[in-house]
Motif scaffolding. Sequence first.
Motif, mmCIF file in Angstrom:
data_model
loop_
_atom_site.group_PDB
_atom_site.id
_atom_site.type_symbol
_atom_site.label_atom_id
_atom_site.label_comp_id
_atom_site.label_asym_id
_atom_site.label_seq_id
_atom_site.Cartn_x
_atom_site.Cartn_y
_atom_site.Cartn_z
ATOM 1 N N HIS B 413 0.840 -1.206 0.000
ATOM 2 C CA HIS B 413 0.000 0.000 0.000
ATOM 3 C C HIS B 413 0.871 1.251 0.000
ATOM 4 C CE1 HIS B 413 -3.943 -1.694 0.408
ATOM 5 N NE2 HIS B 413 -3.642 -2.360 1.510
ATOM 6 N N GLN B 414 1.874 1.235 0.871
ATOM 7 C CA GLN B 414 2.699 2.435 1.002
ATOM 8 C C GLN B 414 3.465 2.721 -0.280
ATOM 9 O OE1 GLN B 414 4.907 1.724 4.630
ATOM 10 N NE2 GLN B 414 2.998 1.511 5.775
ATOM 11 N N ALA B 415 3.736 1.660 -1.040
ATOM 12 C CA ALA B 415 4.457 1.826 -2.297
ATOM 13 C C ALA B 415 3.513 2.168 -3.450
ATOM 14 C CB ALA B 415 5.238 0.557 -2.612
ATOM 15 N N GLY B 416 2.225 2.319 -3.137
ATOM 16 C CA GLY B 416 1.282 2.703 -4.167
ATOM 17 C C GLY B 416 0.487 1.543 -4.747
ATOM 18 N N GLY B 417 0.716 0.341 -4.266
ATOM 19 C CA GLY B 417 -0.018 -0.811 -4.765
ATOM 20 C C GLY B 417 -1.447 -0.843 -4.240
ATOM 21 N N ARG B 418 -2.272 -1.608 -4.895
ATOM 22 C CA ARG B 418 -3.657 -1.744 -4.434
ATOM 23 C C ARG B 418 -4.021 -3.208 -4.298
ATOM 24 N NH1 ARG B 418 -8.113 0.242 -6.987
ATOM 25 N NH2 ARG B 418 -7.198 -0.210 -9.013
ATOM 26 N N VAL B 419 -4.889 -3.476 -3.354
ATOM 27 C CA VAL B 419 -5.374 -4.832 -3.141
ATOM 28 C C VAL B 419 -6.836 -4.870 -3.552
ATOM 29 C CG1 VAL B 419 -5.895 -6.583 -1.411
ATOM 30 C CG2 VAL B 419 -3.775 -5.266 -1.242
ATOM 31 N N SER B 420 -7.191 -5.797 -4.419
ATOM 32 C CA SER B 420 -8.599 -5.953 -4.804
ATOM 33 C C SER B 420 -9.173 -7.185 -4.137
ATOM 34 C CB SER B 420 -8.731 -6.138 -6.315
ATOM 35 O OG SER B 420 -8.569 -4.908 -6.944
ATOM 36 N N LEU B 421 -10.279 -6.985 -3.494
ATOM 37 C CA LEU B 421 -10.949 -8.098 -2.848
ATOM 38 C C LEU B 421 -11.961 -8.678 -3.820
ATOM 39 C CD1 LEU B 421 -11.635 -6.130 0.414
ATOM 40 C CD2 LEU B 421 -10.012 -8.012 0.191
ATOM 41 N N ALA B 422 -11.879 -9.974 -4.008
ATOM 42 C CA ALA B 422 -12.904 -10.629 -4.823
ATOM 43 C C ALA B 422 -14.139 -10.795 -3.961
ATOM 44 C CB ALA B 422 -12.396 -11.980 -5.293
ATOM 45 N N ASP B 423 -15.296 -10.803 -4.583
ATOM 46 C CA ASP B 423 -16.509 -10.948 -3.790
ATOM 47 C C ASP B 423 -16.598 -12.341 -3.189
ATOM 48 O OD1 ASP B 423 -17.070 -8.413 -4.292
ATOM 49 O OD2 ASP B 423 -18.557 -8.774 -5.857
ATOM 50 N N ASP B 424 -16.956 -12.386 -1.919
ATOM 51 C CA ASP B 424 -17.368 -13.598 -1.212
ATOM 52 C C ASP B 424 -16.301 -14.650 -0.974
ATOM 53 O OD1 ASP B 424 -19.869 -12.642 -0.815
ATOM 54 O OD2 ASP B 424 -20.606 -13.428 -2.724
ATOM 55 N N SER B 425 -15.475 -14.952 -1.944
ATOM 56 C CA SER B 425 -14.600 -16.113 -1.772
ATOM 57 C C SER B 425 -13.509 -15.853 -0.753
ATOM 58 C CB SER B 425 -13.962 -16.472 -3.108
ATOM 59 O OG SER B 425 -13.014 -15.481 -3.443
ATOM 60 N N GLY B 426 -13.282 -14.577 -0.422
ATOM 61 C CA GLY B 426 -12.186 -14.272 0.495
ATOM 62 C C GLY B 426 -10.871 -14.099 -0.236
ATOM 63 N N ALA B 427 -10.883 -14.328 -1.544
ATOM 64 C CA ALA B 427 -9.638 -14.198 -2.302
ATOM 65 C C ALA B 427 -9.378 -12.738 -2.630
ATOM 66 C CB ALA B 427 -9.716 -15.008 -3.589
ATOM 67 N N PHE B 428 -8.128 -12.437 -2.950
ATOM 68 C CA PHE B 428 -7.773 -11.068 -3.283
ATOM 69 C C PHE B 428 -6.585 -11.099 -4.223
ATOM 70 C CE2 PHE B 428 -5.824 -12.364 0.691
ATOM 71 C CZ PHE B 428 -4.474 -12.221 0.398
ATOM 72 N N SER B 429 -6.302 -9.940 -4.819
ATOM 73 C CA SER B 429 -5.134 -9.846 -5.680
ATOM 74 C C SER B 429 -4.518 -8.476 -5.484
ATOM 75 C CB SER B 429 -5.538 -10.042 -7.143
ATOM 76 O OG SER B 429 -6.505 -9.065 -7.486
ATOM 77 N N VAL B 430 -3.208 -8.377 -5.793
ATOM 78 C CA VAL B 430 -2.541 -7.076 -5.669
ATOM 79 C C VAL B 430 -2.149 -6.600 -7.054
ATOM 80 C CG1 VAL B 430 -1.676 -7.499 -3.358
ATOM 81 C CG2 VAL B 430 -0.272 -8.119 -5.305
ATOM 82 N N HIS B 431 -2.207 -5.279 -7.243
ATOM 83 C CA HIS B 431 -1.778 -4.725 -8.521
ATOM 84 C C HIS B 431 -1.299 -3.299 -8.352
ATOM 85 C CE1 HIS B 431 -6.010 -3.397 -8.492
ATOM 86 N NE2 HIS B 431 -6.230 -4.629 -8.106
ATOM 87 N N ASP B 432 -0.900 -2.691 -9.455
ATOM 88 C CA ASP B 432 -0.365 -1.324 -9.473
ATOM 89 C C ASP B 432 0.934 -1.187 -8.698
ATOM 90 O OD1 ASP B 432 -2.560 -0.767 -10.924
ATOM 91 O OD2 ASP B 432 -3.541 0.539 -9.465
ATOM 92 N N LEU B 433 1.691 -2.262 -8.596
ATOM 93 C CA LEU B 433 2.973 -2.156 -7.905
ATOM 94 C C LEU B 433 3.971 -1.405 -8.783
ATOM 95 C CD1 LEU B 433 3.300 -5.734 -6.382
ATOM 96 C CD2 LEU B 433 2.544 -3.626 -5.277
ATOM 97 N N PRO B 434 4.839 -0.595 -8.157
ATOM 98 C CA PRO B 434 5.824 0.139 -8.952
ATOM 99 C C PRO B 434 6.947 -0.796 -9.418
ATOM 100 C CG PRO B 434 6.165 0.566 -6.622
ATOM 101 C CD PRO B 434 4.947 -0.305 -6.730
#
Lengths: 413, 966
Positions: B413-434
């Motif tokens: 987060h501090q580096a500008g990345g974002r975490v997307s939460l998928a609906d319901d499954s509890g899964a997530f992904s990270v993106h926008d990393l520098p």
Amino acid sequence: MPFGLIKYALSSGHPAKRFLLARPELKPSYDVVIIGGGGHGLATAYHLARYHGIRNVAVFEKGYIGGGNTGRNTAIIRSNYLTPEGVAFYEESVSLYRQLSRELDYNILYSERGHFTLAHTDSAMRTSRWRAEVNKHLGVDSELVYRDDLARLIPELNLSEEAAYPILGALYHPPGAVARHDAVAWGYAGRAAELGVEIHQDTTVTDIEVTDGRVSGVVTDRGRVACGKAVQAVAGASSEIARMAGVKLPIRTIPLQACVSQPHKPSLDAIIVSGSLHVYISQSDRGEFVMGGSTDPYPRYQTSSSLDFIEGLMSHVLELLPHLSEVQVMRQWAGMTDMTPDFAPIMGETGVENYYIDAGWGTWGFKATPVCGKRMAEMLATGRVPALIAPFRLSRFENFDLVGEKGAASVGH
Amino acid sequence: MERLGAPFGSDIDRSESVSFRFEGAQVSGYRGDTIASALLANGVTTLSRSFKYHRPRGVLSMCGQDSNTLVQIGQQPNRLADRVAIEAGLDVTAQNYWGSLENDRLAHLRHFSRFMPVGFYYKAFYKPRWAWPLWAKLIRRIAGLGTVDLNTPHGYYDKQYLFSDVTVIGAGPAGMAAALRAAQAGAKVLLVDENAEIGGALAYARFDGAGELAEATHAELAAKIAAEDRIRVMTDTMCTGWYADNWLSLVKGNRLYKLRAGALVVATGCYEQPLIFHNNDLPGIMLGSAAQRLIRLYGVKPGNRAVVATANRDGYGAALDLLDAGIEVACVVDVRADPPEDDMSAALMRRHVPIVAGATLREAVPTSGGGGVRAVKIARLEGAEKAARRYDSFACDMIAMAGCYAPAAALLHQAGGRVSLADDSGAFSVHDLPAQLAAAGSVAGTNMLENVLGDGVAAGRRAADEAGFSVAATSEPPRVAEADASAWPIIGHSRGKDFVDFDEDLQVHDIENALAEGYRHIQLLKRFTTNGMGPSQGRHATLPAIRLAARRTGARLDETGSTTSRPPIGPLTMGHLAGRSFEPVRYTAMHFRHLERGARMMPAGAWMRPEYYGEARAREENIAAEAMNVRDNVGIIDVSTLGGLEVRGPDAGEFLNRMYTFAYLKQPVGRARYVLMTDAAGVIVDDGVACRLHDDHFYVTATTSGVDGVYRTMLWYNAQWRLKVDVTHVSASYAGANIAGPNCREVVQKLCDDVDLSPEAFPYMGVRRGHVAGIPALFLRVGFVGELGYELHVPASQGEALWDALMEAGADAGIRPFGVEAQRLLRLEKGHIIISQDTDGLTTPHEADMAWAISRKKPYYVGMRSVSIQEAGGLTRKLVGFEISDSDAPRPKECHLVIRGGAITGRVTSITRSPTLGKVIGLAYVAPDQAEPGTEFEIKIDGGAMVRAKTVKLPFYDADGARQEM
């Protein structure tokens, strides 16, 4: 238990009023558009609706209400300024703040703690005496205190002469207060919305229409609206928004960082500021030490945190209060300060007819929230600039008629 | 003290027992224990009382990710009992109780929870006006956790810089694999982990039904890392923040490391999430991973009969580990209606553990004292958000919760990345990393060990590549399917106490009520409820709040948003950040000579200068005597702190002409001239003198505290003007002494044979180069104090020798050093202003009566346009000299106000009793119509009395300058 809470205990549901409605659709036209849903914009909206009967008002906020500097400042309220114009203005703000919880029916947790601006050099002592003398002359409770007074008033303060910058004295302002910054924004928002003001969060202003030297409409990412009058109250983005209306501002925008510790039992009642060491610190009602320092060394439009800042700040905090050595920092953040050449704000007309400005709030905007709302609303409603804010007009920079408040800014710049 | 035998307890050394105190009682553990593991081993399960309702709290995460285990260790507040290793003699106390930890008198606050709806303090206490200060005092006393001891000493902390080609944060399976891959490519790798041993989840978790995979993988990777010279491992090291350009702060022991991280791999893992049900905060209810850590790392049995509640494969692993540790597992509750069959579930079935699928926990039943759990009630799920009213009850003394996961993504987060939460499954992904930053392992959403390792290898390869180490592509192992997982249902309980945020005691209905009140923007929700704002910064509380908000608004989770993460991550003391607090202090070459003479030193910018010499109780007399010795005889002052700038180049004269108000083009070589600098607004910012040493070389002095700004301003302007000139900041290269007084010429003459000091050959405002006592020196005949004087600038290395020579040569004449105060007095008698004392942030040259210092014959200088406009517009105030003729009148102080008819017309800027003139003189701003000599005005002094003063013409002393020009 106070009476106000009993209804919650006796009710099976949650009987609170809905304080903010869902984001409504834009109307084609408003009497007044307020750009910026921070404390100043919301206070202005409230005063328009409550005292001037102007309720066809829209507030456009690109994020969430109070999410800019209203929610990022360290919430200190005081009126110990240097110029007669500044003192009169902030004194009205303090008197409005003192009854704001009851005005808004929302507890803003206003607590008078006593405010100390420490002086470590003889020149700082001189400036402190200057402020104290101006304050006293204008009826503000302020005095210059010396080392022995400080030893009594803040026993935990490091008064050692072996310190790198020994403390010589302080400007003591007993009414200096802290409040819950978010609550100020929410209180105004709730009452304004109740009176019919539309508050549009997540709505970004992308252009301002000026026709024949007069503001005619405001364009947002959700569409265009016509307006009778418009006012901008967007600390940290003032120059960018003003540019949309063709107005140039003498402002440099510089980040200002702050941080907060974990919560602890109360041990620090006073609000302590050191201009020479670039420190201010107080302890919140939750028990967190709230700390800030000098603005970043150069202008930019970014609110990222830096390690340098917090290292330097902590080193200076511990010089003043070495017993905080084992306290743990919990969160660091930054806000944006719009610095003017004379360290005083800009309020009033812009040269574009019916387009008004409320900007240049540097590091002192929060403490002006109520008076700004009241007087900006008065100006919008009557079309006349109230005497109290007239000295802060934009045109003073063309006429060399400045309001020199640099000596009263609490942090280094 | 009952412990499990080996292989359990990998972190403890059973051969060494360690004793400490908790709440005054002696407790014994093993070397390697944390405070929490030792206490649990001794049957102590309640570690603290909660923030709002003072509920007993115990271990939740067992890895420092929650606030339940915050304790006070001596003078250290809010320390994590599940992170701090025990040491002999530690004095540990629990926090936030009134009375005792067992019998907290404020525990009755739980009965008043109905009176404390979310944000209750905004809704009450403010009427009548006097009420709030009283309530505030009470609320402050109840709020807060640990205690700050006012006698705490400033602890010793220091700092170190680190550099690395590749840095890997987190030494779990992904981090270890990444570090190995990057090192194989040739990069120097720093592998950082907050735990005592590397391995991460491999050290305590279970990845297969047989329970062999973790240990085997751990051993293999650890051996490879130990054998790899390019990898430096830092354990017990917390990465507390990401700052621009991969600048990381790391904390180990009492040291803050500042790391330029090179290419960065973040493999920080994820936070297992608690479940939300009635009484989900009782001691004995913990994360599955916490139970596994207790068993595997510390050999502590977390209970005797467990219920495991899960939404994923890892809960099954926890259940198997509990069984291996000899704990009875009453049942495994799986939220999924149809859990997949795999090696884990098969192993559980073989051990006859009932699996209750499609069900959820509704409430935990407390033990009679409320300090533990006695049973749990389980109900069938009817859809995602509804549970059947009927429940089954299972007796148990512990509950292990394996909810879903939230990424430990603070660095991302501090580096500008974002975490997307998928609906319901509890899964997530990270993106926008520098660039130069990769995420690997479960922080990036992968969980199956094969995939985690594969992630690590790929990230390590990429990091090495970004760090400039060419890497041959290797085939990466095929990915396996991620294990099935589900989010845990959040179903509020009619009796509440279903905590979402343990730090802040926030329950499901608190969040729902805040949403109902309209605090729907996720940031407003957070700020209004304070959800996630406590010491654990929302590691467990943020995800359920987002889910509740999304449910209420009908939006998707990723639209509802995630809250931001700000540094520091994890606890970081103010002492760490402050370090050893090096404050730069500059001593002049003569500093110790001043101390030998008994000087009282004062700060002047970063420098120290003598304020005066001699006893403090005779301050006034000392200053007056120093001053009179300059007037009557000869005195010497250290002026080494004066700013010095060398301006060289063909355009040097033109450059000064633009920077300063006076004219310099035709200034003769060998002459000095006053310089006055204004800013673009026409405000005075600095002054000094410019000495022309050559056609294209000036030596310019500036004020002690102003020189840095002047230098910066010069460079800033010349970046635009591009004049042929170089500016060098030489303040610290020169030492200087100003010897002044009618007898000073004889003293200098004794030491100098290459400069003709006669007034004809070397007049006032002349500049010469020569030698004093054999030391090369620049001689300036300037007159700040108003007497004959020479300012001698010599190389700083020879400043002390210069001082000694002058003192010795002047001894017969009665030379005596004078300090800053005497100099201020002397210059005031001459009517010279001091920038920033007699000027302020708005003073213009005309206000300061310095029109004489402005050249009207040149086309431009910085501020000229403003100065001209101000001049044309007339003055609003003026700086004048004044005297107070009534010798009995109390003496005003600097910054006392000039008052006329109740209005402020100005202020005193300098004031002194002049020993030369025998009266009180000063400088003050007054209204323009008070500026005429002879005009009387009033100064308001302490206590409000008025003192009459009279405007007089400047200077007060030696109006024709005869003494300084002799």
